[in-house]
Design a protein around this motif. Structure first.
Motif, short mmCIF file in Angstrom:
data_model
loop_
_atom_site.label_atom_id
_atom_site.label_comp_id
_atom_site.label_asym_id
_atom_site.label_seq_id
_atom_site.Cartn_x
_atom_site.Cartn_y
_atom_site.Cartn_z
N CYS A 21 50.25 6.12 86.61
CA CYS A 21 51.49 5.56 86.07
C CYS A 21 51.69 4.10 86.45
CB CYS A 21 52.70 6.36 86.55
SG CYS A 21 52.42 8.15 86.62
N CYS A 24 51.36 0.85 84.20
CA CYS A 24 52.41 0.45 83.24
C CYS A 24 53.80 0.36 83.87
CB CYS A 24 52.47 1.44 82.08
SG CYS A 24 51.00 1.37 81.03
N HIS A 25 54.10 1.26 84.80
CA HIS A 25 55.48 1.27 85.34
C HIS A 25 55.59 0.52 86.66
CE1 HIS A 25 57.18 3.79 82.23
NE2 HIS A 25 56.11 4.56 82.31
N ILE A 43 66.31 5.23 79.25
CA ILE A 43 66.54 5.36 77.81
C ILE A 43 66.80 6.82 77.43
CG2 ILE A 43 65.52 5.00 75.52
CD1 ILE A 43 63.74 2.81 77.00
N MET A 64 53.32 5.28 75.23
CA MET A 64 52.99 6.06 76.42
C MET A 64 52.27 7.34 75.99
SD MET A 64 55.22 7.53 79.57
CE MET A 64 54.78 9.12 80.30
C1 HEC Z 1 50.02 2.86 79.04
C2 HEC Z 1 51.25 2.60 79.71
C3 HEC Z 1 51.98 3.76 80.31
C4 HEC Z 1 51.51 4.66 81.22
C5 HEC Z 1 50.14 4.78 81.82
C6 HEC Z 1 52.65 5.51 81.54
N1 HEC Z 1 53.73 5.14 80.85
FE1 HEC Z 1 55.55 5.95 80.95
N2 HEC Z 1 56.20 4.76 79.46
C7 HEC Z 1 55.47 3.74 78.90
C8 HEC Z 1 56.25 3.13 77.87
C9 HEC Z 1 55.80 1.95 77.03
C10 HEC Z 1 57.46 3.82 77.82
C11 HEC Z 1 58.58 3.57 76.81
C12 HEC Z 1 59.89 3.23 77.31
C13 HEC Z 1 59.87 2.15 78.33
O1 HEC Z 1 59.39 1.04 78.00
O2 HEC Z 1 60.26 2.42 79.45
C14 HEC Z 1 57.40 4.82 78.86
C15 HEC Z 1 58.45 5.66 79.19
C16 HEC Z 1 58.43 6.51 80.26
C17 HEC Z 1 59.56 7.28 80.69
C18 HEC Z 1 60.92 7.28 80.03
C19 HEC Z 1 61.73 6.12 80.55
C20 HEC Z 1 63.12 6.03 79.96
O3 HEC Z 1 63.71 4.96 80.13
O4 HEC Z 1 63.62 7.00 79.39
C21 HEC Z 1 59.18 7.97 81.78
C22 HEC Z 1 60.04 8.95 82.61
C23 HEC Z 1 57.81 7.64 82.03
N3 HEC Z 1 57.39 6.76 81.11
C24 HEC Z 1 57.08 8.16 83.08
C25 HEC Z 1 55.72 7.93 83.23
C26 HEC Z 1 54.92 8.56 84.25
C27 HEC Z 1 55.42 9.50 85.33
C28 HEC Z 1 53.66 8.13 84.06
C29 HEC Z 1 52.43 8.56 84.81
C30 HEC Z 1 52.10 9.95 84.71
C31 HEC Z 1 53.68 7.21 82.94
N4 HEC Z 1 54.95 7.12 82.47
C32 HEC Z 1 52.59 6.53 82.48
C33 HEC Z 1 54.20 3.38 79.22
C34 HEC Z 1 53.38 4.08 80.09
#
Ligand code: HEC
Length: 460
Positions: A21, A24-25, A43, A64
């Motif tokens: 994670c 990206c985060h 969101i 994602m």
């Molecule tokens: C390739 C990039 C990427 C990866 C890897 C990724 N995410 Fe995301 N994720 C995003 C994007 C883009 C969003 C869309 C909303 C935002 O920009 O927050 C998102 C949204 C989320 C949200 C919702 C946020 C909200 O504001 O409602 C969560 C919870 C989340 N990710 C958790 C995770 C977790 C836990 C992992 C690892 C298992 C993960 N993400 C891996 C790109 C990624």
């Protein structure tokens, strides 16, 4: 329970986050390609079920990916706990407002109050209850049963107590007066009893006796496990005692052997219902079950250390320690399974998963799930008249988080929650004084040892 170290690399879940994670985060969840997971308003919201679904199914339109084929359900569940811990640490003022101390006055939503220290002791106070004359009887885990007089004096321990082994989380724990104490003089104790002299094997035992000339007399064991359930485990003894309609309810924790909580043939991880003299009620839920202990009332509990009865509905409420995350407030119903360790909102302390499930058919959901854990302990419904707007609210103490929460219940639901005290020490027990004040037993921490009993009084 939230510690910053969890965010900087301790525990398996942190490695899962960093691996999948962080790219990206962000390494600290503050965002990058993906948004910050610590934002006040996510969101999609921060309900644990929603978080799990997003991780499982991804947000394909936003970039994602789905992790359902990469991570197990247990790992997804652990990540949800990890995100909730991070959010709680980052948004410390989120939700209920912290009570503010200003010249000794704590300002809370409904009432302003002052704290008054009524006693300090060197031991670890665990349970307290009041004599009809206003004196308080309290336990220290080390094995002392003392009286706090209304003039503030604290006595030596009552003499001639039964054998009690103080080790780990065990020792002299709960104390409760029989509802008809004025007629019958019975006082009830729950403690970790050694199997034999010099034995390190213990189990939670409930006994009653009378206090005459500051001496424990007429001792009767009310409930005791059979010998093979005495173990050297030093934790999860429970226990609280409440009375209702001539019955006595008490709890025993899982003693660190979590699968026992689902085993109806063994004492750990249950709520029990017996007559006030120890007999087993013939209308208990499992009396006709061939293998079950007939004294069991509900099961699937991890370690319940808070219990009280709603003053109007008569419903029994219980707080139960979760592992890392997943502290629970439960409404206790006859014969029900509260799910530990099959379902839980928590994970192991080292960040490894316990279970993929947070719910299951035939298992009760908590009314409140505190993730991160506050280390829920003693509870009390406020029944006094000094704080009219607090009447029938539930006050919940937290050990690790050093908090008192006020919970407003509406039937089966918790509709509002406020932190009314923070950072005073580990809140072990809460009780209503006959004077209408709310009493707290606080185990002091950091470089101080010992305990204090304080009361919460209105600030005019
Ligand atoms: C390739 C990039 C990427 C990866 C890897 C990724 N995410 Fe995301 N994720 C995003 C994007 C883009 C969003 C869309 C909303 C935002 O920009 O927050 C998102 C949204 C989320 C949200 C919702 C946020 C909200 O504001 O409602 C969560 C919870 C989340 N990710 C958790 C995770 C977790 C836990 C992992 C690892 C298992 C993960 N993400 C891996 C790109 C990624």
């Amino acid at each position: 329970m939230v510690s910053v170290s969890l965010l900087s690399g301790q525990g398996a879940v942190s490695r899962i986050y960093q691996q999948h994670c962080a790219v990206c985060h962000g390494a600290e969840m503050r965002g990058g390609l993906g948004g910050s997971l610590l934002a006040r308003d996510l969101i999609h919201g921060d309900h644990p079920g929603t978080l799990a679904r997003i991780i499982r199914e991804g947000l394909p339109d936003d970039g994602m990916q789905a992790f359902r084929n990469v991570l197990s359900e247990e790992e997804i569940h652990a990540l949800v706990v990890y995100i909730r811990e991070g959010r709680a640490a980052a948004l410390d003022d989120r939700g209920p407002r912290t009570a503010r101390q200003d010249e000794g006055v704590f300002e809370t939503e409904e009432h302003n109050y002052r704290l008054e220290v009524v006693a300090e002791t060197a031991g670890e106070i665990w349970g307290m209850d009041f004599f009809p004359n206003g004196d308080m009887l309290f336990t220290e885990k080390e094995g002392n049963l003392r009286i706090l007089r209304t003039d503030g004096r604290v006595t030596d321990s009552v003499a001639n107590l039964p054998p009690i082994l103080h080790h780990g989380q065990g020792g002299l724990m709960e104390v409760a007066f029989h509802p008809d104490y004025e007629e019958n003089g019975w006082v009830y104790l729950a403690y970790s009893e050694p199997l034999a002299e010099n034995s390190r094997r213990t189990q939670t035992t409930v006994a009653r006796g009378r206090i005459v000339d500051h001496t424990w007399v007429d001792h009767e064991t009310i409930w005791r496990a059979v010998d093979r359930f005495y173990t050297t485990a030093r934790h999860h003894f429970g226990t609280r005692i409440v009375f209702q309609d001539g019955y006595l309810f008490f709890t025993i924790g899982d003693r660190g052997d979590r699968n026992e909580a689902q085993n109806l043939a063994s004492p750990p991880g249950n709520t029990f219902r017996i007559h006030d003299d120890g007999r087993i009620p013939q209308d208990n839920p499992f009396v006709d079950h061939p293998d079950a202990l007939p004294e069991i009332w509900s099961y699937g509990h991890r370690n319940a250390q808070g219990m009280d009865i709603h003053p109007e509905t008569g419903v029994i409420w219980q707080t139960e320690h979760g592992p890392r995350g997943g502290d629970e407030l439960n409404r206790i119903r006859r014969g029900r399974n509260y799910g530990w360790p099959v379902i839980s909102f928590g994970i192991n302390y080292n960040g490894t998963p316990i279970t993929e499930l947070t719910e299951k058919e035939g298992m009760e959901q908590p009314v409140i799930d505190w993730t991160p854990s506050i280390a829920v302990c003693g509870i009390a419904f406020y029944t006094g008249d000094r704080f009219p707007k607090w009447r029938n609210n539930l006050f919940v103490g937290g050990l690790a988080a050093e908090v008192v929460h006020r919970v407003v219940l509406d039937g089966d639901k918790a509709v509002h929650e406020e932190v009314i005290l923070r950072n005073r020490g580990r809140i072990r027990d809460i009780a209503n004084g006959p004077d209408g004040y709310l009493y707290l037993a606080i185990n002091l921490t950091r470089n101080q040892r010992g305990s204090e009993i304080v009361r919460i009084k209105p600030a005019d």
